[in-house]
Design an enzyme around this catalytic site. Sequence first.
Site, mmCIF file in Angstrom:
data_model
loop_
_atom_site.group_PDB
_atom_site.id
_atom_site.type_symbol
_atom_site.label_atom_id
_atom_site.label_comp_id
_atom_site.label_asym_id
_atom_site.label_seq_id
_atom_site.Cartn_x
_atom_site.Cartn_y
_atom_site.Cartn_z
ATOM 1 N N LYS A 116 56.456 43.498 38.862
ATOM 2 C CA LYS A 116 57.171 42.297 38.690
ATOM 3 C C LYS A 116 57.076 41.433 37.422
ATOM 4 C CE LYS A 116 59.707 39.789 41.589
ATOM 5 N NZ LYS A 116 60.464 40.383 42.843
HETATM 6 N N1 GLU Z 1 63.967 41.345 42.494
HETATM 7 C C1 GLU Z 1 64.420 42.145 43.736
HETATM 8 C C2 GLU Z 1 63.394 42.377 44.786
HETATM 9 O O1 GLU Z 1 62.492 41.714 44.890
HETATM 10 C C3 GLU Z 1 65.209 43.496 43.146
HETATM 11 C C4 GLU Z 1 64.210 44.331 42.363
HETATM 12 C C5 GLU Z 1 64.910 45.601 41.592
HETATM 13 O O2 GLU Z 1 66.007 45.698 42.002
HETATM 14 O O3 GLU Z 1 64.362 46.287 40.951
HETATM 15 O O4 GLU Z 1 63.664 43.253 45.540
#
Ligand code: GLU
Length: 426
Positions: A116
Amino acid sequence: MSESESREWLGELDHPEYRLALAQFERAAARLRLDPNLAERLKSPQRTMTVSIPIRRDDGRVEIFRGYRVQHDSALGPFKGGIRYHPSVTLGETAALALRMTLKCSLTGLPFGGAKGGVRCDPKALSRNELQRLTRRYTAEIFPVIGPDLDIPAPDLGTNEQIMAWIMDTYSQQVGYAVPGIVTGKPISIGGSLGRQEATGRGLFVTILETMRHLNLPVSGSTAIIQGFGNVGQHAARMLSAHGIQVIGISDSKGAIYDTRGLDLTRLLAYKEKTRSVAGFPGADAVSSEELLERPCTVLIPAALAGAIHIKNAGRLQCRILAEGANGPTDLDADVLLNDRGIFVIPDILANAGGVIVSYFEWVQDLQNYFWKEKEIQDRLTEVITQAFHRVLDRSLSEKVDMRLAAMMAGIERVASAHLVRGLYP
Ligand code: GLU
């Protein structure tokens, strides 16, 4: 690592969300009798990066923002996870979200590890040009640790397709050729996938319908209340209402509205486009955002920030299903209360996995330069998330554990077996 060293390391990441993610993890690890060495490894991220992002504001001043990329675990494949732009972003919050990404990808069977990223900023207070400069400089700073085989970012709270396009362009400029697979959630014109924008909402919708089937709840007469009217909330609302589930309440950061006759979503979207909020929508009752969560409904969907459901309101919720569109919206005490009260929780790493599932499809399409039809994407998403849902439900029923514990256990199990078979390097 000695216990005190481990505490010190965790101290650097200390944050209520990280503590919550760890507590949920430990509960599942204990139940699985997970090897303590492995548990220790999975409790802290593989790599964390903190960067300073100096940008020139439109008025000529230089301002420095703080950014992060946390890579939690790569046993199953390249790191994967979104980038958040929000004033509350910290290293600890980012680490918590990265841990959840590892478990989300593992649970749904994707060949990715978890990561993240984020920048502590208020994107609503930045102009388009400032946002572009911020995004490009952030990308340049994390450039050494991202790549289509290494770590693939995506949108999250406060970021969107345009920001993904700037990341793709900045990365591509550095290497000298177009690299669409560096990021997912991009515009279609540069290698984005059909169905990616609505994917998290669609995944939520599918898991809600599966839950209603399991609980024998009829569609007719059922209602939904949604906290958060961003990408996830808007698409979920649209699909639920098209399916005959009346959306009777919606809130966003500026206020909440409620109408037992069902909200007219087409008009509401046009209103939000104009005024930037749902607050004050003509014809609906104005209520406080806290109050809205406690109104009776079949499905309550927290799709905003963490910490929405806590000990003070969990006893007062009047929903049958809690579908976690957001990451980490329910704290530990609230979880116990919800279970006692027989509220069916679809946990975050399952309920909101639709986004990363279609991100995986986007990445595969980019690597192959071969693009799928929208219907194929929708069908495959439905298949992957429905299978994951039933794996979790079966486990929850057979082992008599709640859905969150079952999901965490399934997530930990797959990544743990990858670690065990790969062994420890060197
Ligand atoms: N931000 C989204 C999540 O928390 C998508 C992450 C992604 O597609 O890599 O799942």
